[in-house]
Design an enzyme around this catalytic site. Structure first.
Site, PDB file in Angstrom:
ATOM      1  N   TYR A 143       0.926  -1.120  -0.062  1.00 32.28           N
ATOM      2  CA  TYR A 143       0.152  -0.084  -0.042  1.00 32.28           C
ATOM      3  C   TYR A 143       0.886   1.223   0.080  1.00 32.28           C
ATOM      4  O   TYR A 143       1.681   1.418   0.751  1.00 32.28           O
ATOM      5  CB  TYR A 143      -0.989   0.050   1.172  1.00 32.28           C
ATOM      6  CG  TYR A 143      -1.875   1.222   1.352  1.00 32.28           C
ATOM      7  CD1 TYR A 143      -3.070   1.248   0.314  1.00 32.28           C
ATOM      8  CD2 TYR A 143      -1.756   2.188   2.067  1.00 32.28           C
ATOM      9  CE1 TYR A 143      -3.552   2.626   0.262  1.00 32.28           C
ATOM     10  CE2 TYR A 143      -2.666   3.439   2.187  1.00 32.28           C
ATOM     11  CZ  TYR A 143      -3.701   3.302   1.370  1.00 32.28           C
ATOM     12  OH  TYR A 143      -4.539   4.505   1.218  1.00 32.28           O
ATOM     13  N   ASP A 235       9.402   2.770   0.963  1.00 31.43           N
ATOM     14  CA  ASP A 235       8.204   3.470   1.510  1.00 31.43           C
ATOM     15  C   ASP A 235       8.146   3.147   2.853  1.00 31.43           C
ATOM     16  O   ASP A 235       7.787   2.196   3.561  1.00 31.43           O
ATOM     17  CB  ASP A 235       6.761   2.915   0.606  1.00 31.43           C
ATOM     18  CG  ASP A 235       5.740   3.856   1.248  1.00 31.43           C
ATOM     19  OD1 ASP A 235       5.963   4.490   2.221  1.00 31.43           O
ATOM     20  OD2 ASP A 235       4.676   3.661   0.814  1.00 31.43           O
ATOM     21  N   LYS A 264       3.221   9.675   8.564  1.00 31.37           N
ATOM     22  CA  LYS A 264       2.721   9.084   9.947  1.00 31.37           C
ATOM     23  C   LYS A 264       3.630   9.565  11.008  1.00 31.37           C
ATOM     24  O   LYS A 264       3.565  10.860  11.220  1.00 31.37           O
ATOM     25  CB  LYS A 264       2.812   7.436   9.939  1.00 31.37           C
ATOM     26  CG  LYS A 264       1.661   7.172   8.855  1.00 31.37           C
ATOM     27  CD  LYS A 264       1.208   5.882   9.019  1.00 31.37           C
ATOM     28  CE  LYS A 264       0.117   5.673   7.968  1.00 31.37           C
ATOM     29  NZ  LYS A 264       0.227   4.615   6.968  1.00 31.37           N
TER      30      LYS A 264
END
Ligand SMILES: *Cc1c(COP(=O)(O)O)cnc(C)c1O
Length: 446
Positions: A143, A235, A264
């Protein structure tokens, strides 16, 4: 447990927001989501006043939990009070950038943006510009946010949009391959290598189960990229400053990516993303280079203050020892419990990530090697049954998780991930008694 206030809020929300939420996964809980009133350490209190141990932790950003340490709180409040943002540069952006460049081995320069999605969008554009190529190789079950290049399923020879609204022409520039399968990556490079701008990969797949890389897998990707002149993009939106501590997952796995995307944790609970990497590459972003990149809110002073103070707090306190220790205790406790209650299930996770995947592993006995989360150990008797890629988790008992297990946990005052795919996150605000209470609840609910 009474959920009337949440029910009524959801009822109103359904009239004015698609699916009643602003991000899909929040609507996953059955029969409807609980609405949060406030956080408290490792806990949240919902709109009906119920208190829960919270393992969702904002879906990753809240490494410290819901309580901001004093310095963090003071920094956020003073930045907000001084006028939230300016559209002109501020000192705090420089300090945050210096912190990340100092701690993350491959990062020499960084551009802050506002979400992980924005970071991966910009990283793909940058890689395409640098290489003059079109294709991005991604992993099935990975993702990278809600963006056109990565909302693609299928395989290397037949990529298809995985969302309505993504043109096939975009999907044609994406090369999905199975994670943990070096032969598949090699074959995709043999066919498409001349046009592969970058490999975009999560160091640990953490958005569909928690899938640990096989030993040497990332080294293989690194050498394929070197051989074909493609960039390796890690990522680290979820793993950054969580897995491997301040050096991030790339330090833990000793890999030197060309670009790294963050999000995040680096915003300390406020909206954030970033693209870091080698100066020669990151300097291609405008205005230094000719790859256009901009954002009204990028480097937002409140976000920068929250992110930097969070990371400083981690550098000066026993944050990683605490969260990783509780993570280990949870994984060990879970593997004991499933040995008795559900031997077909698989404990996964690393550092402060944990999860029980409802695999159908023929009840093969839990091995020693399961005790701290699956490490893709070939010697383990359950090796074949454990998820090798995020997509494997789709074959798990997702209905049992959603309809029986999760509601049973919630009624015992424990919030685990909102669906079978998301990870659970340990925060500094969690305590040993939160862990023990949670393990007891698993025993009841399984
Ligand atoms: C969460 C996540 C993203 C997307 O970040 P947003 O801030 O939700 O846009 C991208 N990549 C990974 C690995 C993520 O976990």
């Amino acid at each position: 447990m009474n959920h009337e206030a949440s029910r009524s809020l959801y009822d109103r929300a359904l009239s004015v927001m698609p699916g009643g939420v602003n991000s899909s996964v929040r609507a996953a809980p059955q029969p409807y989501p609980i609405f949060v009133d406030r956080g408290d350490g490792g806990h949240v209190i919902d709109a009906d006043g119920n208190r829960y141990v919270d393992w969702i932790q904002g879906l990753g950003p809240l490494l410290l939990g819901h309580d901001m340490p004093e310095g963090l709180q003071a920094a956020v409040q003073s930045r907000a009070a001084e006028g939230p943002m300016y559209g002109m540069p501020t000192e705090i952006e420089v300090e945050h950038a210096e912190f990340v460049c100092r701690h993350v081995p491959s990062v020499e320069m960084i551009r802050f943006v506002n979400s992980g999605t924005e970071a991966t969008v910009s990283a793909c554009r940058l890689a395409r510009a640098i290489t003059g190529r079109n294709k991005i190789l991604i992993m099935q079950g990975g993702y990278h946010g809600a963006q056109e290049t990565t909302l693609v399923s299928g395989d290397a020879d037949d990529p298809k949009p995985s969302s309505a609204g993504v043109p096939q022409a975009f999907a044609d520039h994406t090369v999905p391959v199975p994670f943990n399968d070096p032969a598949a990556a090699e074959a995709a490079f043999e066919t498409h290598g001349d046009d592969i701008a970058a490999v975009l990969v999560e160091p640990i797949q953490a958005n569909m189960g928690i899938v640990y890389p096989e030993d040497g897998y990332h080294d293989e990707l690194r050498s394929l990229c070197d051989e074909y002149g493609s960039l390796l993009i890690f990522d680290e939106v979820i793993t950054g400053f969580r897995v491997g501590g301040l050096q991030c997952a790339q330090g833990k796995f000793d890999i030197d990516p060309d670009l790294t995307t963050f999000g995040k944790i680096i915003g300390g609970g406020f909206p954030v993303g970033a693209i870091g990497g080698k100066t020669e590459y990151v300097e291609q972003f405008s205005p230094a280079g000719d790859v256009f990149q901009a954002g009204t809110f990028s480097g937002h002073p409140v976000t920068m203050a929250a992110g930097l103070e969070t990371l400083r707090f981690c550098a000066e306190n026993d944050v990683y020892d605490h969260v990783n220790g509780l993570g280990r205790r949870l994984r060990e406790g879970l593997s004991d419990i499933v040995a008795d209650h559900a031997p077909e299930y698989t404990v996964v996770g690393s550092d402060s990530l944990f999860k029980l995947v409802f695999t159908r592993a023929d009840g093969a006995p839990q091995d020693e090697c399961c005790a701290n989360g699956c490490r893709q150990d070939h010697a383990c008797s359950r090796y074949d049954a454990c998820p090798k890629r995020g997509t494997d988790v789709r074959r798990a008992e997702t209905d049992r998780y959603a309809r029986l297990f999760r509601p049973a946990m919630r009624e015992q005052g424990i919030l685990v991930s909102q669906n079978q795919f998301e990870a659970n996150f340990v925060a500094y605000g969690h305590t040993e008694s939160d862990v023990e209470e949670t393990l007891e609840a698993y025993k009841e609910a399984l």
